[in-house]
Design an enzyme around this catalytic site. Structure first.
Site, PDB file in Angstrom:
ATOM      1  N   ASP A 128     -61.404  -0.874 -58.060  1.00 46.33           N
ATOM      2  CA  ASP A 128     -61.169  -2.477 -58.593  1.00 46.33           C
ATOM      3  C   ASP A 128     -60.595  -2.505 -58.987  1.00 46.33           C
ATOM      4  O   ASP A 128     -59.452  -2.166 -59.938  1.00 46.33           O
ATOM      5  CB  ASP A 128     -62.987  -2.977 -59.318  1.00 46.33           C
ATOM      6  CG  ASP A 128     -64.757  -2.429 -58.614  1.00 46.33           C
ATOM      7  OD1 ASP A 128     -64.228  -3.035 -57.587  1.00 46.33           O
ATOM      8  OD2 ASP A 128     -65.431  -2.433 -59.377  1.00 46.33           O
ATOM      9  N   ASP A 146     -65.234  -6.046 -52.247  1.00 50.43           N
ATOM     10  CA  ASP A 146     -66.411  -6.763 -52.779  1.00 50.43           C
ATOM     11  C   ASP A 146     -66.443  -8.683 -52.612  1.00 50.43           C
ATOM     12  O   ASP A 146     -67.054  -9.109 -52.253  1.00 50.43           O
ATOM     13  CB  ASP A 146     -66.628  -6.837 -54.038  1.00 50.43           C
ATOM     14  CG  ASP A 146     -66.721  -5.530 -54.413  1.00 50.43           C
ATOM     15  OD1 ASP A 146     -67.034  -4.849 -54.170  1.00 50.43           O
ATOM     16  OD2 ASP A 146     -66.051  -5.012 -55.556  1.00 50.43           O
TER      17      ASP A 146
END
Length: 168
Positions: A128, A146
């Site tokens: 991330d 995402d």
């Protein structure tokens, strides 16, 4: 040209190019982040008053759901991603290529699912790097995969409202 090849050309499967482009972009960005940034919140790069770039690992799913488990979640989320990807590809096969809205939504979800599965299988975690915040409140870090999943899911939800209005 065979009937099956013609059918595939006319089906939503034609939109899988979008999934491939988004997958390559996601993996490319993750590799740049992993190779050029220090790990953790202390190494974040401030871009805007509400946005940072950073490099963190997510061993769970959205919002680090189940990230504190012993490792079984890695394979659980991988299996879910394969099932969802298979289902969406099957539905794309049945949709006409002209149904752009749903094919784009499905392709985005497929790209995000496959991008995060790639991370789980290759690295053991999802990379991330996007950090949005307001004051001291930080939204959980996330990535392009995402975002693609969320945008695709929102498109499906919006489409259900559009179809309900047409039926009424």
């Amino acid at each position: 040209m065979t009937q099956q090849a013609l059918t595939l050309k006319q089906s939503g499967v034609r939109w899988l190019w979008l999934a491939l482009v988004m997958f390559v972009a996601d993996i490319g960005i993750k590799l740049v982040v992993m190779n050029s940034m220090g790990y953790g919140w202390d190494n974040r790069i401030e871009i805007l008053p509400f946005f940072n770039l950073l490099y963190v690992h997510n061993y769970g799913a959205a919002f680090s759901f189940l990230s504190d488990q012993a490792g079984w979640q890695r394979w659980f989320f991988t299996a879910i991603a394969f099932v969802v990807t298979g289902l969406l590809a099957f539905w794309m096969r049945r949709l006409p290529a002209s149904d752009k809205w749903n094919n784009i939504a499905y392709a985005l979800i497929i790209s995000g699912a496959v991008g995060n599965v790639f991370d789980r299988v290759v690295h053991g975690f999802v990379v991330d790097y996007l950090d949005f915040y307001w004051g001291n409140y930080h939204w959980p870090a996330f990535n392009l995969a995402d975002s693609a999943i969320c945008i695709g899911a929102a498109m499906i939800i919006l489409d259900s409202f559009r179809n309900n209005k047409k039926a009424a």
